[in-house]
Enzyme design. Structure first.
Site, PDB file in Angstrom:
ATOM      1  N   HIS A   1      23.713 118.641  44.224  1.00  0.00           N
ATOM      2  CA  HIS A   1      23.892 118.989  42.633  1.00  0.00           C
ATOM      3  C   HIS A   1      24.705 117.657  41.964  1.00  0.00           C
ATOM      4  O   HIS A   1      24.658 116.970  41.311  1.00  0.00           O
ATOM      5  CB  HIS A   1      24.326 120.059  42.348  1.00  0.00           C
ATOM      6  CG  HIS A   1      23.683 121.311  42.596  1.00  0.00           C
ATOM      7  ND1 HIS A   1      23.878 122.378  43.569  1.00  0.00           N
ATOM      8  CD2 HIS A   1      22.270 121.577  42.221  1.00  0.00           C
ATOM      9  CE1 HIS A   1      22.930 123.201  43.728  1.00  0.00           C
ATOM     10  NE2 HIS A   1      22.118 122.907  42.836  1.00  0.00           N
TER      11      HIS A   1
ATOM     12  N   ARG B   1      26.877 119.299  47.349  1.00  0.00           N
ATOM     13  CA  ARG B   1      26.856 117.711  47.032  1.00  0.00           C
ATOM     14  C   ARG B   1      25.691 117.259  46.488  1.00  0.00           C
ATOM     15  O   ARG B   1      25.609 116.309  45.804  1.00  0.00           O
ATOM     16  CB  ARG B   1      27.396 117.244  48.238  1.00  0.00           C
ATOM     17  CG  ARG B   1      28.915 117.203  48.627  1.00  0.00           C
ATOM     18  CD  ARG B   1      29.269 116.496  49.799  1.00  0.00           C
ATOM     19  NE  ARG B   1      28.949 116.902  51.013  1.00  0.00           N
ATOM     20  CZ  ARG B   1      28.070 116.007  51.660  1.00  0.00           C
ATOM     21  NH1 ARG B   1      27.696 114.967  51.310  1.00  0.00           N
ATOM     22  NH2 ARG B   1      27.728 116.624  53.072  1.00  0.00           N
TER      23      ARG B   1
HETATM   24  P1  AMP Z   1      19.011 124.403  41.644  1.00  0.00           P
HETATM   25  O1  AMP Z   1      20.361 124.924  41.450  1.00  0.00           O
HETATM   26  O2  AMP Z   1      18.424 124.557  43.004  1.00  0.00           O
HETATM   27  O3  AMP Z   1      18.146 124.692  40.509  1.00  0.00           O
HETATM   28  O4  AMP Z   1      18.909 122.755  41.511  1.00  0.00           O
HETATM   29  C1  AMP Z   1      19.480 122.016  40.407  1.00  0.00           C
HETATM   30  C2  AMP Z   1      18.924 120.426  40.603  1.00  0.00           C
HETATM   31  O5  AMP Z   1      19.729 120.104  41.870  1.00  0.00           O
HETATM   32  C3  AMP Z   1      17.433 120.357  40.647  1.00  0.00           C
HETATM   33  O6  AMP Z   1      17.102 119.360  39.932  1.00  0.00           O
HETATM   34  C4  AMP Z   1      17.377 120.172  42.315  1.00  0.00           C
HETATM   35  O7  AMP Z   1      16.238 119.653  42.702  1.00  0.00           O
HETATM   36  C5  AMP Z   1      18.636 119.422  42.638  1.00  0.00           C
HETATM   37  N1  AMP Z   1      19.000 119.648  44.029  1.00  0.00           N
HETATM   38  C6  AMP Z   1      19.073 120.705  44.669  1.00  0.00           C
HETATM   39  N2  AMP Z   1      19.162 120.394  46.113  1.00  0.00           N
HETATM   40  C7  AMP Z   1      19.147 118.946  46.184  1.00  0.00           C
HETATM   41  C8  AMP Z   1      19.616 118.146  47.137  1.00  0.00           C
HETATM   42  N3  AMP Z   1      19.795 118.567  48.416  1.00  0.00           N
HETATM   43  N4  AMP Z   1      19.796 116.714  46.666  1.00  0.00           N
HETATM   44  C9  AMP Z   1      19.495 116.341  45.488  1.00  0.00           C
HETATM   45  N5  AMP Z   1      19.363 117.202  44.488  1.00  0.00           N
HETATM   46  C10 AMP Z   1      19.183 118.640  44.709  1.00  0.00           C
END
Ligand code: AMP
Length: 280
Positions: A37, A35
């Site tokens: 993402h 959620r």
């Molecule tokens: P990732 O797939 O982990 O590379 O994350 C993709 C994007 O989603 C990045 O900009 C992360 O900072 C963001 N993201 C990951 N976890 C969260 C979260 N719990 N709340 C909000 N955004 C997130």
């Protein structure tokens, strides 16, 4: 929802939409969507005509091959989530689409201080890899607005720097960290936490709240040490736990009572490395 695998195809499609006046919002991810993402996707949908989400597990940002090989993947479910959330366009590139010249001759970015501390210290080369993939993705997508999560605060600052260095036109939007009801920051890596470690993982958020509640002007070293001790006692291997100036991530040992600060932590439990942060 349209899926693209080839850079040239998505670029042509988006150029066409932009020519017709469409605003493009972009959410880059590594998949195993949760959620958190989807909250970025929702923000993008509010402000743009079209929202693009990419799923690409970027090999150059992993300094540890085991971590790369174990990175969770759930592509079919991800596509389903994106469709239900109203994503317009999904980009699913292969490694050769992102790195047409191979993985050995990648660009080096002059990031300075920001890549030397915290995550940078424990994951050498990580932020260079982040810049390589984000630079390439932004050149393909040419997004008007880019959506990033505060969960990766240092990464947001690195991407800000990349955008300045490379004179990229996309505007950054930093979205708040989504947490489970008990406070654990949502992360793709949480899937790898089995009970009782899932419950223990909560201690990270509790520690950040502890710092937020107890920060007072003056020397803050004792406060930091107490927090590290608490996490270690709970079974964590703490890479770092620090308090930094929110504007530039300079680590502080004294707080003047005014400067906007942030606590940042990276710690592993049962070989699952988790990061989190909180504005204090
Ligand atoms: P990732 O797939 O982990 O590379 O994350 C993709 C994007 O989603 C990045 O900009 C992360 O900072 C963001 N993201 C990951 N976890 C969260 C979260 N719990 N709340 C909000 N955004 C997130």
């Amino acid at each position: 929802m349209i899926l693209f695998k080839r850079a040239i195809d998505i670029t042509n499609h988006l150029v066409n939409l932009k020519e017709k006046g469409g605003l493009i919002g972009f959410v880059p991810t590594m998949g195993a969507l949760h959620r958190g993402h989807l909250s970025l996707l929702n923000e993008s949908k509010k402000m743009n005509t079209y929202t693009v989400c990419s799923i690409f597990v970027n090999p150059t940002q992993f300094n540890d091959t085991t971590d790369f090989n174990n990175y969770p993947s759930s592509l079919e479910k991800d596509i389903d989530h994106l469709e239900k959330a109203g994503c317009d366009i999904v980009f699913l590139p292969s490694v050769s689409e992102i790195y047409p010249d191979g993985l050995l001759h990648t660009k080096k970015y002059e990031l300075g201080y920001i890549e030397t501390v915290l995550e940078g210290q424990y994951r050498p080369g990580h932020f260079q890899g982040v810049c390589q993939v984000v630079h390439r993705l932004l050149s393909i997508i040419q997004a008007d607005q880019l959506y990033l999560g505060q969960k990766d605060y240092q990464q947001c600052m690195v991407i800000k720097k990349l955008i300045e260095l490379e004179h990229i036109q996309s505007r950054i939007n930093i979205c708040p960290t989504l947490r489970e009801t008990d406070g654990l920051a949502m992360s793709s890596r949480n899937i790898r936490l089995t009970e009782p470690y899932r419950k223990q993982a909560l201690k990270i958020a509790e520690t950040l709240y502890f710092l937020k509640t107890n920060l007072t002007p003056g020397d803050i070293n004792t406060l930091k040490q107490t927090a590290i001790k608490n996490l270690t006692k709970a079974g964590f291997k703490v890479d770092y736990l620090d308090i930094a100036r929110a504007s530039d991530l300079n680590i502080i040992d004294q707080w003047d009572g005014h400067t906007k600060t942030l606590a940042l932590v990276a710690a592993s439990i049962d070989n699952v490395r988790l990061i989190d942060n909180m504005l204090l």
